[in-house]
Design an enzyme around this catalytic site. Structure first.
Site, PDB file in Angstrom:
ATOM      1  N   HIS A  17     -21.978   8.054   3.962  1.00  0.00           N
ATOM      2  CA  HIS A  17     -21.700   9.492   4.024  1.00  0.00           C
ATOM      3  C   HIS A  17     -22.911  10.272   3.515  1.00  0.00           C
ATOM      4  CE1 HIS A  17     -19.724  13.293   3.627  1.00  0.00           C
ATOM      5  NE2 HIS A  17     -18.550  12.808   3.984  1.00  0.00           N
ATOM      6  N   GLU A  27      -6.885   2.491   6.952  1.00  0.00           N
ATOM      7  CA  GLU A  27      -8.297   2.092   6.903  1.00  0.00           C
ATOM      8  C   GLU A  27      -8.457   0.573   6.962  1.00  0.00           C
ATOM      9  OE1 GLU A  27     -10.588   4.056   3.825  1.00  0.00           O
ATOM     10  OE2 GLU A  27     -12.310   2.754   4.167  1.00  0.00           O
ATOM     11  N   GLY A  74       0.823  -1.205   0.000  1.00  0.00           N
ATOM     12  CA  GLY A  74       0.000   0.000   0.000  1.00  0.00           C
ATOM     13  C   GLY A  74       0.854   1.251   0.000  1.00  0.00           C
ATOM     14  N   GLY A  87      -0.991   4.366   0.029  1.00  0.00           N
ATOM     15  CA  GLY A  87      -1.882   5.440   0.453  1.00  0.00           C
ATOM     16  C   GLY A  87      -1.197   6.173   1.594  1.00  0.00           C
ATOM     17  N   LEU A  88      -1.942   7.012   2.285  1.00  0.00           N
ATOM     18  CA  LEU A  88      -1.296   7.779   3.348  1.00  0.00           C
ATOM     19  C   LEU A  88      -0.685   6.867   4.403  1.00  0.00           C
ATOM     20  CD1 LEU A  88      -3.669  10.827   3.634  1.00  0.00           C
ATOM     21  CD2 LEU A  88      -1.315  10.763   2.834  1.00  0.00           C
ATOM     22  N   ALA A  89      -1.361   5.758   4.700  1.00  0.00           N
ATOM     23  CA  ALA A  89      -0.823   4.847   5.715  1.00  0.00           C
ATOM     24  C   ALA A  89       0.442   4.164   5.194  1.00  0.00           C
ATOM     25  CB  ALA A  89      -1.876   3.824   6.114  1.00  0.00           C
ATOM     26  N   HIS A 148     -19.032   4.956   2.008  1.00  0.00           N
ATOM     27  CA  HIS A 148     -17.872   5.836   1.926  1.00  0.00           C
ATOM     28  C   HIS A 148     -16.626   5.277   2.619  1.00  0.00           C
ATOM     29  CE1 HIS A 148     -15.704   9.603   1.862  1.00  0.00           C
ATOM     30  NE2 HIS A 148     -15.584   9.594   3.178  1.00  0.00           N
ATOM     31  N   ARG A 181     -21.848  11.832  10.658  1.00  0.00           N
ATOM     32  CA  ARG A 181     -22.341  11.330   9.372  1.00  0.00           C
ATOM     33  C   ARG A 181     -23.494  10.337   9.500  1.00  0.00           C
ATOM     34  NH1 ARG A 181     -16.377  10.694   6.589  1.00  0.00           N
ATOM     35  NH2 ARG A 181     -16.068  12.932   6.501  1.00  0.00           N
ATOM     36  N   SER A 206     -17.587  16.945  -0.278  1.00  0.00           N
ATOM     37  CA  SER A 206     -16.936  16.894   1.032  1.00  0.00           C
ATOM     38  C   SER A 206     -17.822  17.372   2.188  1.00  0.00           C
ATOM     39  CB  SER A 206     -15.694  17.771   0.988  1.00  0.00           C
ATOM     40  OG  SER A 206     -15.225  17.997   2.294  1.00  0.00           O
TER      41      SER A 206
END
Ligand SMILES: Cc1cc2nc3c(=O)[nH]c(=O)nc-3n(C[C@H](O)[C@H](O)[C@H](O)COP(=O)(O)OP(=O)(O)OC[C@H]3O[C@@H](n4cnc5c(N)ncnc54)[C@H](O)[C@@H]3O)c2cc1C
Length: 715
Positions: free
Chosen positions: A335, A501, A104, A106-108, A477, A406, A353
């Site tokens: 969401h 996530e 991965g 992604g940000l992680a 979402h 949400r 958003s």
């Protein structure tokens, strides 16, 4: 002598009394034990009922203790410091001998890979996309939370912790959430140092806005492109390490299995992966001393979602099949502010958003006849006068108004649409209106804050949101559920870590906006780089292993066999057709409102879909070259299993909490009704084999530092 006799008599009396008391205590204990046993049996029976297939292995409802979850002792605010003070470290010379696989970017994944390499480990980093920068994280729009209190509006680490625990409806682990709030401020410093262009106020200070579930402004943002800017920051740190040779980057590679090798004590440990080169179709083997998975969420189980098209749950299922528990699979976030579905041939939904709820007001008409005219296209939202508008969130939740969490906002929209007040041609939409904000702030300011989001809306819907209110509707979402990890982010499998996530860790039953980016970067920059050392410190004597070992060969053979099986079906239905059917079942039966009946029906239907998939799917092309349909089929095979697991978990959880709404459990006002006495636990599902029902293992959630309350966003 007489005295001695007296003493003996007295002793006899005491002994008789003690025996009687002991008997009574024993009786009470037996009664209590019988009660507990009865409860366990009842719960086990429920799970068996949840799974209509014959199951030889009855669930035993084992328990994970805080010690097993490696939660450090001591006061909440000292736990992380204490952990870091006492964990094992790996010295620089030994770091050079150790390899870590990170799946991965992604940000992680990107932040973990960059940080581990910077520390001196050798990192092998994998992603499906053609560049790490195309990971789904790039889509994140609204912002990232941190407890900096720049607004001087009363924020603190404790308040961020508290809001997150409460927002998650008291279904998250306290120690992890506190740590998350604690490191949130470091993330902002780190990203600013990297050059992430966060929005600034006129005076040059970083600006903040508000997100749902909070009464303070703690969300840092870069227009509506926060994920993109943060990912560019992480990517630049990663690129530096690629340039230095500390990270070997594998783009267009998809992990298809994890390789387990037993240690000297016979305990299996994650020691590598099998991955498919998506361009050539070649299956390859990779060794490492530890494997870290940051593969994102499984929202695409529902086919239509706001997630990127390539987001998938296959890595999670590979971990699960090797013994990693799948925790709270039923916790999925819907969401409230997405562009409504507009047709049957759509393959993607678009998010507007949550930041838009700072200045936008949500409403539907007060009068049914107005709603009918809107549905028939006879009038537009702007034609309805102020006094005929129902700002239902402000009406129902005065304290939080349009900024309720949400799950609450989504259910309220559904309630209005179900009552007939929907505002588009399908009746499945509500308005998000900026006319007040434009009057108050001016069009230019609104455009500066949200311009790119407005432009995106106009391109998709072909309507100008500055002139007519936007239409929005809830959509899938984010998934709060995921692979169970302990405090060290290690799964229940040794040497296998899970971040971002993909894990279950911090959001309980509902994630607050702007908290996912915070968690992904906390895991990658600030938590894993510490905790993984506690594991790797014991691996310094383990030499690099050859990928010619039988364990690698067997894993590769199994992957090849699965691909051949799929390619040999040559049925009549495309992957997307079957996926769409799964998505509809998930939305209709495991969606915003769930009942025991709908969930049992879902399990039945998913089993039918599974059968169809394995007998009737059509995959064109060849396995040994680029083949998008094969990639999708492999992912769909896992989505089907995840969908079933979600339904089983939702059926087991006889309460409503956060995004999990069981219609049987609601207050008179239609709010979620938790059953803390029965369900205050993380439901961890343990794989038992193909076509066998999973075993339920519970991690009880005790709230030592917060008082569990019914969530209240009204006052
Ligand atoms: C439209 C949208 C807007 C959002 N906005 C916000 C926001 O404003 N604030 C916020 O906090 N959160 C937001 N979120 C949520 C947030 O973006 C995600 O939760 C977060 O980015 C997930 O990051 P991640 O690193 O865990 O996974 P991802 O970014 O999904 O990355 C997964 C990585 O794993 C790789 N991968 C997956 N499987 C495999 C495999 N088998 N083999 C090899 N590689 C694999 C992928 O290639 C990718 O690199 C938003 C989500 C969406 C959908």
């Amino acid at each position: 002598m007489a005295k001695k006799q007296e003493i003996v008599e007295a002793a006899k009396k005491v002994a008789t009394k003690a025996a009687k008391a002991a008997k009574e205590v024993a009786e009470v204990a037996v009664e209590k034990a019988a009660e507990v046993a009865k409860e366990v049996v009842q719960e086990a029976a429920k799970v068996v009922e949840a799974a209509p297939k014959a199951n030889s292995q009855k669930p035993t409802a084992k328990v994970i203790t805080p010690k097993m979850a490696k939660i450090p002792e001591g006061p909440l605010e000292k736990k992380w410091t204490n952990y870091k003070d006492h964990q094992k470290l790996v010295n620089p010379a030994n770091k050079r001998k150790l390899d870590v696989i990170v799946v991965g970017t992604g940000l992680a994944g990107a932040s973990a890979a960059a940080s581990l390499a910077e520390m001196g480990f050798n990192v092998l980093n994998f992603c499906i996309q053609d560049s790490p920068r195309r990971a789904h994280s790039i889509a994140a729009q609204g912002g990232i939370n941190a407890a900096k209190n720049y607004q001087n509006d009363g924020d603190s680490v404790y308040r961020l912790f508290y809001d997150t625990i409460k927002g998650g409806d008291y279904r998250a682990r306290e120690a992890n959430v506190y740590r998350l709030a604690e490191v949130s401020n470091n993330i902002i410093d780190q990203c600013v140092a990297q050059g992430v262009p966060f929005a600034r106020e006129y005076g040059g200070l970083l600006d903040n806005r508000s997100f749902g579930g909070a009464q303070v402004s703690r969300t840092f943002y870069a227009k509506g492109q926060t994920g993109q800017q943060l990912l560019l920051g992480a990517y630049s740190a990663l690129s530096r390490q690629i340039g230095k040779g500390k990270v070997k980057m594998y783009t267009r590679y998809e992990m298809l299995d994890i390789v387990m090798i037993k240690d000297e004590q016979g305990e299996p440990r994650a020691r590598g992966i099998i991955a498919r080169n998506l361009v050539t179709g070649r299956i390859e083997r990779f060794f490492a001393h530890a494997v870290v998975i940051g593969s994102g969420g499984y929202g695409n189980t529902f086919f239509l979602s706001t997630n990127a098209m390539a987001s998938n749950g296959s890595a999670a299922m590979q971990m699960y099949r090797h013994g990693a528990y799948f925790a709270n699979p039923c916790y999925a976030q819907i969401h409230p502010t997405c562009i409504p579905k507009h047709g049957d041939f759509q393959s993607k939904l678009t998010l507007m958003s949550e930041s838009l709820r700072n200045d936008g007001r949500i409403w539907v008409p007060k009068k049914l006849e107005d709603a009918k005219k809107l549905q028939a296209g006879q009038i537009k939202g702007r034609d309805i006068p102020e006094e005929d508008r129902d700002y239902y969130l402000e009406r129902r939740y005065p304290a939080f108004g349009n900024l309720v969490p949400r799950d609450v906002a989504s259910r309220a929209a559904k309630e209005r649409c179900d009552a007939g007040y929907g505002v588009n041609n399908t009746g499945l939409a509500v308005f998000l209106d900026f006319s007040d904000a434009i009057k108050r702030l001016g069009k230019d300011v609104v455009a500066q804050k949200y311009g790119n989001l407005f432009q995106m809306y106009e391109k998709i819907v072909d309507e100008n949101p500055y002139e007519n209110p936007m239409m929005i509707f809830p959509a899938i979402h984010y998934t709060m559920g995921g692979i169970w990890v302990d405090y060290e982010l290690q799964t229940s499998v040794k040497g296998l870590f899970c971040i971002g996530e993909a894990n279950f860790s911090d959001h309980g039953a509902n994630r607050l906006g702007a908290s996912a980016l915070m968690q992904g970067l906390a895991d990658g920059y600030f938590v894993l780089p510490y905790t993984i050392q506690n594991y790797l410190a014991d691996q310094i004597g383990v030499p690099r292993m050859s990928t010619d070992r039988p364990e690698f060969a067997e894993a590769e053979k199994a992957v090849q066999a699965k691909i051949e099986k799929l390619m040999a079906i040559q049925g009549k239905e495309s992957v997307d057709t079957i996926h769409k059917r799964l998505g509809l079942v998930m939305w209709d039966f495991v969606g915003m409102g769930r009942t025991a009946e709908s969930l049992k029906e879902a399990i039945k239907k998913i089993d039918e879909i599974k059968k169809d998939f394995w007998t009737n799917v059509y995959i064109p092309g060849k396995a040994d070259s680029l083949n998008n349909e094969l990639e999708k089929a492999l992912r769909l095979a896992d989505f089907i299993e995840i969908g079933r697991l979600m339904a089983i978990d939702a059926l087991n959880r006889e309460e409503s909490c956060g995004g999990h709404f069981r219609e049987e459990y609601q207050t008179e006002e239609g709010e979620a009704l938790r059953q803390d006495d029965k369900f205050s636990y993380v439901a961890c599902w343990k794989y038992q084999g193909e076509d066998k029902e999973p075993e339920l293992i519970k991690e009880p959630l005790d709230y030592e530092f917060t008082e569990r309350k019914t969530r209240n966003y009204k006052s």
